[in-house]
Design an enzyme around this catalytic site. Structure first.
Site, short mmCIF file in Angstrom:
data_model
loop_
_atom_site.label_atom_id
_atom_site.label_comp_id
_atom_site.label_asym_id
_atom_site.label_seq_id
_atom_site.Cartn_x
_atom_site.Cartn_y
_atom_site.Cartn_z
N LYS A 170 80.17 92.79 -85.96
CA LYS A 170 81.06 91.62 -85.98
C LYS A 170 81.93 91.71 -87.22
O LYS A 170 81.53 92.29 -88.23
CB LYS A 170 80.26 90.32 -86.03
CG LYS A 170 80.99 89.14 -85.47
CD LYS A 170 81.00 89.19 -83.95
CE LYS A 170 81.72 88.03 -83.33
NZ LYS A 170 81.42 87.94 -81.90
P1 NAD Z 1 88.62 80.29 -78.98
O1 NAD Z 1 89.23 80.34 -80.33
O2 NAD Z 1 89.43 80.71 -77.79
O3 NAD Z 1 88.02 78.84 -78.66
C1 NAD Z 1 87.22 78.14 -79.54
C2 NAD Z 1 87.46 76.68 -79.24
O4 NAD Z 1 86.53 75.87 -79.96
C3 NAD Z 1 88.85 76.19 -79.61
O5 NAD Z 1 89.35 75.42 -78.54
C4 NAD Z 1 88.61 75.30 -80.82
O6 NAD Z 1 89.59 74.30 -80.98
C5 NAD Z 1 87.25 74.74 -80.47
N1 NAD Z 1 86.49 74.13 -81.57
C6 NAD Z 1 86.29 74.57 -82.82
N2 NAD Z 1 85.54 73.69 -83.51
C7 NAD Z 1 85.25 72.68 -82.65
C8 NAD Z 1 84.50 71.48 -82.73
N3 NAD Z 1 83.89 71.13 -83.87
N4 NAD Z 1 84.40 70.66 -81.64
C9 NAD Z 1 85.02 71.00 -80.49
N5 NAD Z 1 85.73 72.13 -80.35
C10 NAD Z 1 85.85 72.95 -81.41
O7 NAD Z 1 87.28 81.18 -79.09
P2 NAD Z 1 86.40 81.77 -77.92
O8 NAD Z 1 86.73 83.21 -77.81
O9 NAD Z 1 86.47 80.88 -76.75
O10 NAD Z 1 84.95 81.69 -78.61
C11 NAD Z 1 84.15 80.51 -78.58
C12 NAD Z 1 82.71 80.90 -78.83
O11 NAD Z 1 82.31 81.86 -77.85
C13 NAD Z 1 82.43 81.57 -80.17
O12 NAD Z 1 81.14 81.20 -80.60
C14 NAD Z 1 82.45 83.06 -79.84
O13 NAD Z 1 81.70 83.83 -80.77
C15 NAD Z 1 81.77 83.01 -78.48
N6 NAD Z 1 82.02 84.18 -77.63
C16 NAD Z 1 83.29 84.54 -77.27
C17 NAD Z 1 83.47 85.63 -76.43
C18 NAD Z 1 84.85 86.01 -75.92
O14 NAD Z 1 84.93 86.91 -75.07
N7 NAD Z 1 85.90 85.37 -76.36
C19 NAD Z 1 82.39 86.37 -75.99
C20 NAD Z 1 81.10 85.98 -76.37
C21 NAD Z 1 80.95 84.88 -77.19
#
Ligand code: NAD
Length: 414
Positions: free
Chosen positions: A104
């Site tokens: 990461k």
């Molecule tokens: P992203 O940036 O597209 O979305 C994250 C969202 O969370 C945003 O809408 C943001 O405004 C919101 N957010 C942040 N703090 C918040 C809060 N306190 N309350 C409500 N909403 C809040 O990111 P993503 O890629 O969707 O990733 C989200 C999670 O999923 C992370 O933990 C990431 O590690 C995990 N993840 C992502 C992927 C991927 O393929 N993108 C894969 C596995 C895991």
């Protein structure tokens, strides 16, 4: 003592390692990351100032193959968080049986306050700083919170410029025009929905009409909402960092997704009144999807949660203390390393396509994703019955078994 995410992953692993016969020597190796790089680098801002940023790249373990993991841009990125996220990637890749270890990266910054030019210069310089440890056969980044396919395009271009040839296998989650896989953008959210459907099938429950609340309506949360909506569930609450919407009649999922695509936040959607952001977690729903950040369901708020099923779109949203309470209450928690594994499954397909130069139809990608995830769910469910443990411990047991088996063959060098 300060809360440590890296310690939290360790606790989750140890709980599983205590149940199965993992040798002490292997447990010793798996306690620490194999490599942690910290870099501080200058970036020219649009107004002529130079600002120094700090970033990290952690490779947790590579016994099963090159390390794989996203890059996060967030003001609260820490060394501890990056280590924990790299560890979760290691367990996730082993669980779904991909030939990868876990990594990461992250940069401490607020991307919402940076211009496109500043973000590009930051990305290119960060890539240059960590380039000695990157490579299509050593460490392959992908998007994570507040990084996108565009970030991956800049990373790939920077790496390729230094090498003197185009290297599409250096990142995944890149734009389709430059070798990104069809279906990658939707993959994590699709996976979150698939594992919920599988759990509902096992429990003999009906997904049609089940109510859903989603914390974090970004890439993962938005697509999870979209696919659950298609499966007949009703998304009644959604939040992001800008606001939250709740409507018992069901939210207009695709309109909200279009709004986020256009304006990068839910707050720009004018047709609904925003409510308290955290209230989304405590809605009286059947399914809760935390899809924002870590440490959201804790000892101090867990008893306010009313959902019967939690599917962890985010990495590490539930602390071990909260987990124990949820278990006692009979709430089913589909753990992050299973629930959000759809992303890395399709990232692997993207990497294979880039290495081979042969690109597949979207249908082929989606079928492969579905098959691998459903098979893994079946295996985890079998372990749940066999060992009488919750889904998370069952998933860690499987991941540990797979890693341990490779150590048995490879041994410890020299
Ligand atoms: P992203 O940036 O597209 O979305 C994250 C969202 O969370 C945003 O809408 C943001 O405004 C919101 N957010 C942040 N703090 C918040 C809060 N306190 N309350 C409500 N909403 C809040 O990111 P993503 O890629 O969707 O990733 C989200 C999670 O999923 C992370 O933990 C990431 O590690 C995990 N993840 C992502 C992927 C991927 O393929 N993108 C894969 C596995 C895991």
């Amino acid at each position: 003592m300060k809360f440590s995410l890296a310690r939290m992953v360790q606790e989750q692993v140890e709980r599983a390692a205590d149940i199965i016969d993992i040798p002490e020597n292997i447990r010793e190796i798996l306690k620490c990351p194999m490599l942690l790089l910290k870099v501080t680098f200058p970036v020219k801002m649009d107004d002529g100032r130079v600002v120094c940023f700090t970033g990290f790249r952690c490779q947790y373990n590579n016994i099963r193959g090159p390390t794989k993991g996203g890059v996060r841009y967030h003001p609260e990125v820490t060394e501890d968080e990056v280590i924990a996220l790299a560890a979760w990637m290691t367990w996730k890749c082993a669980l779904v049986d991909l030939p990868y270890g876990g990594a990461k990266g992250g940069v401490i910054c607020d991307p919402t306050k940076l211009s496109e030019g500043e973000l590009e210069r930051l990305t290119r310089r960060y890539t240059t700083e960590i380039m000695p440890i990157l490579g299509p056969h050593s460490d392959i980044p992908a998007p994570d919170v507040f990084t996108t396919s565009k970030t991956m395009a800049w990373m790939m271009d920077t790496f390729s410029m230094f090498k003197g040839y185009t290297e599409p296998a250096i990142v995944t989650g890149k734009p389709e025009a430059m070798g990104g896989s069809l279906g990658r953008k939707q993959a994590t959210g699709r996976g979150v929905a698939i594992v919920i459907r599988e759990l509902y099938n096992k429990l003999g429950w009906r997904l049609e009409g089940a109510t859903v609340a989603i914390q974090g309506f970004g890439n993962v949360g938005g697509y999870a909402a979209f696919f659950l909506d298609q499966m007949g569930a009703k998304v009644i609450a959604a939040s992001d960092s800008s606001c939250a919407f709740v409507d018992a009649r069901g939210l207009p999922v695709t309109e909200l997704m279009d709004c986020v695509e256009k304006h990068q936040c839910l707050a720009a959607y004018g047709k609904l009144k925003s409510c308290d952001r955290d209230s989304v977690l405590y809605q009286d729903v059947d399914i809760l999807i935390p899809a924002a950040l870590e440490n959201q369901i804790r000892k101090d708020n867990v008893t306010d949660i009313k959902a019967k099923v939690i599917s962890e779109g985010a990495n590490g949203p539930t602390t071990p203390e909260a987990d124990e309470i949820l278990e006692k209450q009979g709430i089913h928690v589909i753990p992050d390393i299973l629930a959000n594994a759809g992303g890395v499954i399709v990232s692997h397909l993207e990497w294979v396509q880039a290495l081979s130069g042969l690109y597949w139809e979207e249908e082929e990608i989606n079928q492969r994703l579905e098959k691998r995830l459903v098979r893994t769910f079946e295996e985890v469910w079998y372990k749940v019955q066999e060992r009488k443990v919750p889904l998370r411990t069952a998933a860690y047991i499987m991941a540990l078994d797979r890693i341990n088996e490779v150590y048995r063959y490879r041994g410890i060098f020299p």
